[in-house]
Design a protein around this motif. Structure first.
Motif, PDB file in Angstrom:
ATOM      1  N   LEU A  45       3.205   5.580   3.707  1.00  0.00           N
ATOM      2  CA  LEU A  45       4.291   4.613   3.950  1.00  0.00           C
ATOM      3  C   LEU A  45       4.060   3.824   5.238  1.00  0.00           C
ATOM      4  O   LEU A  45       4.263   2.611   5.282  1.00  0.00           O
ATOM      5  CB  LEU A  45       5.636   5.340   4.026  1.00  0.00           C
ATOM      6  CG  LEU A  45       6.456   5.463   2.748  1.00  0.00           C
ATOM      7  CD1 LEU A  45       7.734   6.245   3.014  1.00  0.00           C
ATOM      8  CD2 LEU A  45       6.793   4.090   2.149  1.00  0.00           C
ATOM      9  N   TYR A  46       3.642   4.548   6.311  1.00  0.00           N
ATOM     10  CA  TYR A  46       3.433   3.810   7.563  1.00  0.00           C
ATOM     11  C   TYR A  46       1.974   3.423   7.801  1.00  0.00           C
ATOM     12  O   TYR A  46       1.634   2.879   8.845  1.00  0.00           O
ATOM     13  CB  TYR A  46       4.037   4.559   8.769  1.00  0.00           C
ATOM     14  CG  TYR A  46       3.476   5.915   9.080  1.00  0.00           C
ATOM     15  CD1 TYR A  46       4.040   7.060   8.540  1.00  0.00           C
ATOM     16  CD2 TYR A  46       2.404   6.062   9.944  1.00  0.00           C
ATOM     17  CE1 TYR A  46       3.544   8.323   8.831  1.00  0.00           C
ATOM     18  CE2 TYR A  46       1.901   7.315  10.252  1.00  0.00           C
ATOM     19  CZ  TYR A  46       2.479   8.436   9.691  1.00  0.00           C
ATOM     20  OH  TYR A  46       1.983   9.684   9.990  1.00  0.00           O
ATOM     21  N   ARG A  47       1.100   3.732   6.825  1.00  0.00           N
ATOM     22  CA  ARG A  47      -0.308   3.308   6.903  1.00  0.00           C
ATOM     23  C   ARG A  47      -0.655   2.414   5.714  1.00  0.00           C
ATOM     24  O   ARG A  47      -1.823   2.264   5.379  1.00  0.00           O
ATOM     25  CB  ARG A  47      -1.221   4.528   6.892  1.00  0.00           C
ATOM     26  CG  ARG A  47      -1.121   5.422   8.108  1.00  0.00           C
ATOM     27  CD  ARG A  47      -2.046   4.951   9.196  1.00  0.00           C
ATOM     28  NE  ARG A  47      -2.129   5.914  10.274  1.00  0.00           N
ATOM     29  CZ  ARG A  47      -2.732   5.679  11.410  1.00  0.00           C
ATOM     30  NH1 ARG A  47      -3.327   4.514  11.592  1.00  0.00           N
ATOM     31  NH2 ARG A  47      -2.762   6.574  12.369  1.00  0.00           N
ATOM     32  N   PRO A  79       7.206   0.236  -1.141  1.00  0.00           N
ATOM     33  CA  PRO A  79       7.805   1.328  -0.369  1.00  0.00           C
ATOM     34  C   PRO A  79       9.052   1.936  -1.001  1.00  0.00           C
ATOM     35  O   PRO A  79       9.264   3.145  -0.879  1.00  0.00           O
ATOM     36  CB  PRO A  79       8.133   0.696   0.984  1.00  0.00           C
ATOM     37  CG  PRO A  79       7.910  -0.751   0.836  1.00  0.00           C
ATOM     38  CD  PRO A  79       7.122  -1.009  -0.388  1.00  0.00           C
ATOM     39  N   ARG A 112       9.506   5.875  -1.707  1.00  0.00           N
ATOM     40  CA  ARG A 112      10.589   6.679  -1.119  1.00  0.00           C
ATOM     41  C   ARG A 112      11.323   7.483  -2.204  1.00  0.00           C
ATOM     42  O   ARG A 112      11.704   8.621  -1.997  1.00  0.00           O
ATOM     43  CB  ARG A 112      11.569   5.772  -0.367  1.00  0.00           C
ATOM     44  CG  ARG A 112      10.968   5.212   0.895  1.00  0.00           C
ATOM     45  CD  ARG A 112      12.010   4.481   1.739  1.00  0.00           C
ATOM     46  NE  ARG A 112      11.471   4.218   3.055  1.00  0.00           N
ATOM     47  CZ  ARG A 112      10.836   3.104   3.408  1.00  0.00           C
ATOM     48  NH1 ARG A 112      10.668   2.142   2.521  1.00  0.00           N
ATOM     49  NH2 ARG A 112      10.344   2.965   4.609  1.00  0.00           N
ATOM     50  N   VAL A 168      14.097   9.534   4.821  1.00  0.00           N
ATOM     51  CA  VAL A 168      13.059   8.549   4.446  1.00  0.00           C
ATOM     52  C   VAL A 168      13.596   7.619   3.355  1.00  0.00           C
ATOM     53  O   VAL A 168      13.357   6.406   3.374  1.00  0.00           O
ATOM     54  CB  VAL A 168      11.773   9.273   3.952  1.00  0.00           C
ATOM     55  CG1 VAL A 168      10.800   8.297   3.285  1.00  0.00           C
ATOM     56  CG2 VAL A 168      11.083   9.978   5.108  1.00  0.00           C
ATOM     57  N   ALA A 227      11.105  -0.255  12.046  1.00  0.00           N
ATOM     58  CA  ALA A 227      10.686   0.873  12.875  1.00  0.00           C
ATOM     59  C   ALA A 227      11.404   2.167  12.486  1.00  0.00           C
ATOM     60  O   ALA A 227      10.806   3.254  12.518  1.00  0.00           O
ATOM     61  CB  ALA A 227      10.947   0.550  14.344  1.00  0.00           C
ATOM     62  N   ASP A 285       9.636   3.616   9.467  1.00  0.00           N
ATOM     63  CA  ASP A 285       8.357   4.216   9.864  1.00  0.00           C
ATOM     64  C   ASP A 285       8.571   5.541  10.563  1.00  0.00           C
ATOM     65  O   ASP A 285       7.842   6.513  10.335  1.00  0.00           O
ATOM     66  CB  ASP A 285       7.590   3.273  10.810  1.00  0.00           C
ATOM     67  CG  ASP A 285       6.841   2.199  10.030  1.00  0.00           C
ATOM     68  OD1 ASP A 285       6.951   2.209   8.788  1.00  0.00           O
ATOM     69  OD2 ASP A 285       6.168   1.357  10.668  1.00  0.00           O
ATOM     70  N   LYS A 286       9.590   5.548  11.436  1.00  0.00           N
ATOM     71  CA  LYS A 286       9.871   6.761  12.216  1.00  0.00           C
ATOM     72  C   LYS A 286      10.278   7.911  11.280  1.00  0.00           C
ATOM     73  O   LYS A 286       9.826   9.050  11.447  1.00  0.00           O
ATOM     74  CB  LYS A 286      10.995   6.480  13.222  1.00  0.00           C
ATOM     75  CG  LYS A 286      11.078   7.501  14.335  1.00  0.00           C
ATOM     76  CD  LYS A 286      12.171   7.136  15.316  1.00  0.00           C
ATOM     77  CE  LYS A 286      12.444   8.314  16.260  1.00  0.00           C
ATOM     78  NZ  LYS A 286      13.633   8.102  17.072  1.00  0.00           N
ATOM     79  N   ALA A 341       9.437   8.259   8.147  1.00  0.00           N
ATOM     80  CA  ALA A 341       8.243   8.673   7.393  1.00  0.00           C
ATOM     81  C   ALA A 341       7.340   9.553   8.262  1.00  0.00           C
ATOM     82  O   ALA A 341       6.802  10.559   7.802  1.00  0.00           O
ATOM     83  CB  ALA A 341       7.480   7.446   6.900  1.00  0.00           C
ATOM     84  N   LYS A 342       7.184   9.168   9.534  1.00  0.00           N
ATOM     85  CA  LYS A 342       6.347   9.957  10.455  1.00  0.00           C
ATOM     86  C   LYS A 342       6.937  11.349  10.665  1.00  0.00           C
ATOM     87  O   LYS A 342       6.208  12.334  10.743  1.00  0.00           O
ATOM     88  CB  LYS A 342       6.230   9.250  11.814  1.00  0.00           C
ATOM     89  CG  LYS A 342       5.188   8.147  11.822  1.00  0.00           C
ATOM     90  CD  LYS A 342       5.155   7.444  13.166  1.00  0.00           C
ATOM     91  CE  LYS A 342       4.273   6.203  13.061  1.00  0.00           C
ATOM     92  NZ  LYS A 342       4.356   5.335  14.227  1.00  0.00           N
TER      93      LYS A 342
END
Lengths: 309, 68
Positions: free
Chosen positions: A198-200, A218, A222, A267, A274, A277-278, A280-281
């Motif tokens: 998702l963030y890559r 995305p 999700r 997610v 941001a 992304d956060k 997902a991380k």
């Protein structure tokens, strides 16, 4: 005292040949450590005993087999590794090891690891290890990875085999419990990798790898993360029902499962910028801890049982 | 003082390290198979005849029965 230095041209000159640490990097040590850890859990959780020396040899063979498949993956994927930010510093795209050297290294280690496991411990375990290496290299790396967004769903099976191999090394068989351990890792893999993807996504898109966020977007990713998480959490609790896991496992698997679902819902809900992304991380990071803790508790429970009995 | 090594020196150093690593890995493999053999065959593996004999061992009873 004279300091010896190298220019960057020399470090990237393929005619120099790779350093030992380049060959170690080809083995993907982090992936290898996960395979060893889950295989050890499979061995300790299996009913029966194995001589500690043979157990150590089995673990070493599984580690080398996992490393060999990593080297073969880097041989085949050198072109896309060179494009992706996460993988461009690997030895083959950097020119420190040639693709042919990576291929030879991977093949030799594959054969050695399988034969060693078969001759010294169990031919069933060796067969499963050979199948795992072949599955990861041929089915996942060569066939699925560049063709379908379901690449890691099916390919994830390769990473799920180590506990089953460890179990087979001790018992010489495959059982419901070893299949459950396999299934936990198998179902864990999609939400783990899709959280990363998702963030890559731009990285995968640049390399032409059809990861789910690249192909379906995305939002669909999700939704799929949420679905697989909802499947994973109850599945991860089943060892407590079959008797493979004890009270501690029951408590930990339920507690961690609730947290996992919380991160997955986060997610699913945070779709923008941001914050998305956060989320997902956070799921990606937690998923590693989740799997590690589940297997660590099983390992601890069975180690205590072995010591007590 | 910074001295850049020539490509040949670096090549030789890497070759030496690779040879050393291969040598160590092969030695480890020999030890590994030795240990596995001892574990699998048990103490018999250390006997001169490998624990196997072509004829049954002569016992006190068998010598006593011989004159019959």
């Amino acid at each position: 005292m004279a300091e010896i230095g190298l220019t960057s041209d020399e470090t990237r000159n393929p005619t120099l040949g790779g350093d030992v640490e380049d060959y170690v990097a080809l083995l993907k040590p982090r992936v290898m450590s996960l395979a060893v850890f889950t295989a050890l859990t499979g061995m300790v959780a299996a009913p029966g005993t194995i001589h500690p020396a043979l157990g150590l040899i089995a673990l070493l063979a599984i580690a080398v087999g996992a490393g060999a498949s990593g080297a073969l993956n880097m041989w085949w994927d050198a072109d896309i590794d060179a494009v992706m930010q996460r993988t461009r510093s690997r030895p083959v795209p950097q020119g420190r090891v040639t693709a042919e050297e990576a291929l030879a290294f991977g093949l030799i280690l594959s054969v050695l690891s399988v034969l060693t496991l078969g001759i010294t411990v169990s031919w069933l375990a060796a067969g499963l290890l050979a199948f795992t290496i072949a599955f990861y290299v041929i089915i996942y790396t060569m066939w699925l990875k560049r063709r379908t967004p379901q690449n890691i769903v099916i390919g994830g099976a390769a990473g799920a085999f180590p506990p089953m191999i460890g179990w087979a090394a001790v018992t010489g068989s495959i059982s419901l419990d070893s299949t459950i351990l396999f299934l936990i890792i198998f179902v864990w893999t999609p939400p783990h990798f899709w959280a990363l993807a998702l963030y890559r996504a731009s990285d995968y898109e640049a390399a032409g790898v059809p990861m789910l966020p690249v192909v379906s977007g995305p939002s669909e990713t999700r939704r799929q993360i949420l679905l697989y998480s909802a499947l994973l959490v109850p599945l991860a609790c089943t060892p407590a029902i079959t008797g493979l896991g004890g009270t501690a496992y029951a408590i930990v698997s339920v507690g961690l499962g609730i947290a996992f679902m919380g991160f997955a819902i986060d997610v699913w809900r945070k779709t923008e910028g941001a914050a998305g992304d956060k989320a997902a991380k956070r799921l990606f990071g937690f998923s590693i801890l989740y799997l590690f803790l589940l297997f660590a508790v099983l390992l601890a429970e069975h180690s205590i049982r072995h010591l007590a009995g | 003082m910074m001295v850049a090594t020539s490509g040949n020196d670096e090549q030789r150093r890497r070759q030496r390290m690779r040879s050393l690593a291969i040598g160590l890995a092969l030695a480890a493999l020999v030890v590994l198979f030795y240990v596995a053999t001892i574990v699998r065959l048990g103490p018999n593996a250390l006997k001169k005849d490998g624990g196997f004999t072509s004829r049954p061992p002569v016992t006190q009873d068998s010598t006593k029965q011989a004159p019959k």
